[in-house]
Design an enzyme around this catalytic site. Structure first.
Site, PDB file in Angstrom:
ATOM      1  N   ARG A  19       0.069  12.397  -3.425  1.00  0.00           N
ATOM      2  CA  ARG A  19       1.017  12.528  -2.313  1.00  0.00           C
ATOM      3  C   ARG A  19       1.708  11.192  -2.052  1.00  0.00           C
ATOM      4  NH1 ARG A  19       2.449  10.246   2.410  1.00  0.00           N
ATOM      5  NH2 ARG A  19       0.244   9.893   2.902  1.00  0.00           N
ATOM      6  N   ASP A  20       0.958  10.208  -1.588  1.00  0.00           N
ATOM      7  CA  ASP A  20       1.561   8.942  -1.159  1.00  0.00           C
ATOM      8  C   ASP A  20       2.117   8.165  -2.350  1.00  0.00           C
ATOM      9  OD1 ASP A  20       2.315   7.145   0.746  1.00  0.00           O
ATOM     10  OD2 ASP A  20       0.336   6.275   1.058  1.00  0.00           O
ATOM     11  N   HIS A 211      -6.610   3.047   5.757  1.00  0.00           N
ATOM     12  CA  HIS A 211      -5.571   3.187   4.732  1.00  0.00           C
ATOM     13  C   HIS A 211      -4.843   1.848   4.612  1.00  0.00           C
ATOM     14  CE1 HIS A 211      -2.131   5.613   2.877  1.00  0.00           C
ATOM     15  NE2 HIS A 211      -1.512   4.490   3.202  1.00  0.00           N
ATOM     16  N   HIS A 213      -2.542  -1.103   2.334  1.00  0.00           N
ATOM     17  CA  HIS A 213      -1.609  -1.422   1.250  1.00  0.00           C
ATOM     18  C   HIS A 213      -1.892  -2.843   0.778  1.00  0.00           C
ATOM     19  CE1 HIS A 213       1.556   1.883   1.355  1.00  0.00           C
ATOM     20  NE2 HIS A 213       0.549   2.308   2.085  1.00  0.00           N
ATOM     21  N   CYS A 244       5.866   0.363  -0.369  1.00  0.00           N
ATOM     22  CA  CYS A 244       6.833   0.234   0.704  1.00  0.00           C
ATOM     23  C   CYS A 244       8.227   0.044   0.108  1.00  0.00           C
ATOM     24  CB  CYS A 244       6.449  -0.981   1.530  1.00  0.00           C
ATOM     25  SG  CYS A 244       7.708  -1.484   2.674  1.00  0.00           S
ATOM     26  N   ASN A 253      -0.073   0.947  -2.418  1.00  0.00           N
ATOM     27  CA  ASN A 253      -1.348   1.266  -1.777  1.00  0.00           C
ATOM     28  C   ASN A 253      -2.477   0.503  -2.462  1.00  0.00           C
ATOM     29  OD1 ASN A 253       0.481   3.609  -1.284  1.00  0.00           O
ATOM     30  ND2 ASN A 253      -1.306   4.394  -0.186  1.00  0.00           N
TER      31      ASN A 253
END
Lengths: 311, 311
Positions: A19-20, A211, A213, A244, A253
């Site tokens: 997903r991310d 979570h 990064h 990002c 991530n």
């Protein structure tokens, strides 16, 4: 009341790359390949996989095949399938696919909420109330991810008191799990330890996920600080996919295999078969068409041995 | 006896890129450019710069101009110039250049010592005794770097008891400072904390420096763990230059500007002007002819603000 344990001996990894990671990729990964990839991931011992997002295909073209992906993958006992849902409609589509968990998302800061979701935190909370209602009797686990919990790229510092108030409101709404997100890699270990201490102290029964990064290289340091506070659930993305859009060239991530490797080296049980995970990670450049930031897949595990050089 | 303070409020950074970073570069950096670069670094608030190595030009062609570099740079009050010396001859050449500090190097493991230096640890210690003698009355600070202190790429685990015994022998010889090196990025934070606790407990008066590599992504996490134990001195390499010839594609030394950035974010004083350091870091790709692993130079500091996207 559950007992808080700093430096826990077991942790759970939630794999978010499908997903991310995929949402910002330039190339569309065909549905069949996504399914094969997620099926491979689900055999590695990961506890949870965020498989896709039930969002508008216009907003995220790469994830336009959300229902086909979820209906196509093999479901395994012990591996929860989570999906991101941006609204009530996405929730209904997700429930129709019998997912184990839905992940709602809101921002802790007004400006990021408006820029990313076109909603203030207050508007997000209103929408969440309707989603919680719609999930009554579905048995689905409802998680909420709080973006910019460690800082906002538009307005800067996000006070801890604000984050704690939002967590309180989420729990009051009936949200079962909460993910604190360092959306653009602004967190530092001292800040992480402080916020994790605060939430674990106040809500010892709530499953909190962290979570991170690796935008500024601190991904694993922040995970270490959260673990030292007693956090046992971590989002991570295979290969370090994701990231990002504001920071070209920066890491994404926190990388799943690098995080699992660090925990394994520290004798912390993730339940993940690191060798199996590294095999899947090695397929990423072919799957997505470019190199990824993960380090262990390039360097090998720290237990790797070399032959003495010839003289 | 000095008081050990976990999570110290100030730390010192030793910049090793001109030595540890350049030694594996393919392109020879002209002497003039090295001098300009070190001069720029020495205005940023770094406490110490390892400027070169007085080694055989055949062994490390990139550093064949050691004396010219040291004699050419501007010496600034508060910035110690350190150089690596592999033997007595190198020591004499270094002393002739009036360096502030010499850094001896040995391995904690037999196989790495033989592969890298053609000496066992015992042979290294004998040589060090002669070097310490030669430095009598010179006023130079004698540091020793202990390679593979957290693991050896050839033989694997290096027992902490062995490291502690070698540290004891180094101190008995008259070595004034000791650097514990994670030469190929095998250390993990739990191990780092344990060894740092042990040396600070036993030798509270000895300045210990920690030298990490980011080979498996744990560089800053390991630095965090060392700092939590009370370590106040860190080696780091601008841009993350350097690294291990065995791990192609893997990251090198822990990156100076990323380390300084993490400490700054945690409100730990390094004395370094991060903006000035980032300016020097930004010149690296031109100086050495390729991209470097540092993250903050790409992403900007965590205090960086963005304009809201246009609608």
């Amino acid at each position: 009341m559950s007992q808080r344990t700093p430096c826990p001996s077991t942790v759970e990894i939630n794999e978010v790359a499908p997903r991310d990671g995929l949402q910002i990729e330039a190339r569309f990964v065909p549905t069949e390949e996504k399914i094969r990839w997620i099926d491979a991931l689900s055999t590695t011992g990961l506890r949870r996989i965020e498989a896709t997002s039930f969002t508008s295909p216009k907003a995220i073209p790469n994830l336009c095949d959300a229902a086909d992906v979820v209906m196509g993958i093999q479901r395994r006992t012990g591996v929860d399938i989570s999906v991101l849902v941006p609204n009530l409609k996405g929730t209904e589509r997700a429930l129709a696919c019998q997912v184990d968990e839905i992940n709602l998302v809101m921002s802790a800061s007004d400006s990021h909420g408006l820029a990313n979701l076109r909603m203030t935190p207050e508007q997000s909370l209103e929408q969440f109330a309707a989603i919680v209602d719609a999930c009554q009797d579905s048995g689905v686990f409802i998680n909420a991810s709080l973006s910019t919990a460690f800082g906002c790229p538009f307005e800067g510092d996000v006070p801890e008191t604000r984050v704690l108030r939002l967590v309180e409101q989420l729990i009051a709404l009936g949200i079962q799990g909460i993910t604190l997100c360092d959306t653009t890699g602004m967190a530092n270990p001292v800040q992480v330890k402080h916020l994790c201490d605060a939430v674990l102290e106040r809500w010892p029964q709530t499953p909190f996920t962290l979570h991170f990064h690796n935008t500024r290289g601190m991904g694993l340091a922040n995970a270490l600080a959260a673990w030292q506070a007693g956090i046992t659930r971590f989002d991570a993305s295979l290969g370090g996919l994701g990231g990002c859009p504001f920071a070209p060239g920066a890491s994404g991530n926190v990388c799943t295999e690098d995080l699992v490797h660090m925990f394994a080296a520290m004798d912390v049980d993730t339940g993940v078969d690191l060798d199996a995970l590294l095999e899947v990670a090695a397929t990423l450049p072919t799957l997505i068409g470019h190199e990824v930031p993960g380090q262990v897949v390039k360097a090998g595990k720290s237990t790797r041995r070399y032959a003495m050089p010839e003289r």
